[in-house]
Design an enzyme around this catalytic site. Structure first.
Site, short mmCIF file in Angstrom:
data_model
loop_
_atom_site.label_atom_id
_atom_site.label_comp_id
_atom_site.label_asym_id
_atom_site.label_seq_id
_atom_site.Cartn_x
_atom_site.Cartn_y
_atom_site.Cartn_z
CB CYS A 28 33.87 29.06 35.43
SG CYS A 28 34.35 29.57 33.78
CD GLU A 53 29.41 32.66 40.39
OE1 GLU A 53 28.74 31.64 40.16
OE2 GLU A 53 30.46 32.94 39.80
CG HIS A 83 30.46 32.36 36.40
ND1 HIS A 83 31.47 32.57 37.30
CD2 HIS A 83 31.07 32.12 35.22
CE1 HIS A 83 32.64 32.48 36.71
NE2 HIS A 83 32.42 32.20 35.44
N1 GLN Z 1 39.02 31.00 31.25
C1 GLN Z 1 39.29 30.80 32.64
C2 GLN Z 1 40.34 29.70 32.86
O1 GLN Z 1 40.66 28.98 31.94
C3 GLN Z 1 38.01 30.45 33.41
C4 GLN Z 1 37.03 31.60 33.31
C5 GLN Z 1 36.06 31.69 34.43
O2 GLN Z 1 36.26 31.16 35.51
N2 GLN Z 1 35.00 32.45 34.19
O3 GLN Z 1 40.79 29.57 33.93
#
Ligand code: GLN
Length: 224
Positions: A88, A181, A179
């Site tokens: 992410c 995890e 994610h």
């Molecule tokens: N929206 C976050 C970003 O742009 C990422 C979200 C996440 O890591 N779950 O950094």
């Protein structure tokens, strides 16, 4: 300064511990019998087989990586063979192109769009089959996730969904916009450990841990 190929045996995976979900990654690695350490400063990057850059908030993480001098050391260690996995926000930091913003580490040739599903309240869970990673469908948790909108040469798509790519990899870098995890599946952590040249305990057929994960809600995961 890092000048030569690493001499020592590298059998440990680090989890960047500046901001975001760290304990869950450490837990998943430990369940696979993989030695795991927190990375809080640049010297912690020495002699790691791999580094997980967790989800969190990518602007915050990028600032902390620069302030603590970890960014430059990370780029050096990558040249020496350190494998990287960004989940992410981590995937955003690794992308060569971030739509509307300058890139940060630019270590994998992908284009990524932040917050592409909407607000935090548009977070969701689903599952998908990724034959290269595991024989059974893997639960996926998307939290204010980005979308990978293009991959370049040398990057393989691991999961294509509707109008976006959710997981991809190059020889040195794995990126997932979800994610693993935060689910009871160890499949992706096992896959990354193998990519790092390590030997996880579990076979690919048994990577689901017994956990009270509620597959209807991304907010209800509880670690045992
Ligand atoms: N929206 C976050 C970003 O742009 C990422 C979200 C996440 O890591 N779950 O950094």
């Amino acid at each position: 300064m890092v000048t030569s190929v690493r001499q020592t045996v590298v059998d440990t995976i680090g989890v960047l511990d500046l901001q975001g979900d760290v304990a869950e990654h450490l837990d998943h690695l430990e369940r696979l019998g993989i030695a795991a350490v927190r990375v809080k400063e640049s010297s912690d990057l020495a002699n790691l087989a791999g580094l997980i850059i967790p989800g969190g908030e990518s602007t915050c993480l990028s600032r902390l990586l620069s302030i603590f001098g970890i960014r430059d050391r990370l780029l050096q260690e990558f040249q020496l063979g350190l494998k990287l996995w960004g989940t992410c926000a981590g995937a955003i930091l690794l992308a060569s192109k971030i739509v509307g913003e300058p890139s940060f580490l630019a270590l994998i040739d992908i284009e990524i769009q932040r917050n592409a599903f909407g607000s935090q309240l548009d977070s969701f869970v689903s599952e998908a089959l990724l034959p290269r990673v595991a024989p059974d469908p893997i639960p996926l948790t998307f939290i204010r996730a980005p979308k990978i909108t293009r991959v370049g040469r040398g990057v393989d798509v691991l999961l294509q969904q509707d109008d976006y790519i959710a997981a991809a990899e190059s020889p040195g870098v794995l990126v997932t916009v979800f994610h693993p995890e935060l689910t009871p599946s160890l499949a992706f952590h096992r896959y990354f450990a193998l990519k790092c040249g390590l030997t996880p305990f579990m076979s690919e057929a048994s990577t689901l841990i017994d956990s009270p994960w509620d597959s209807r809600s991304w907010t209800r995961y509880t670690r045992l």
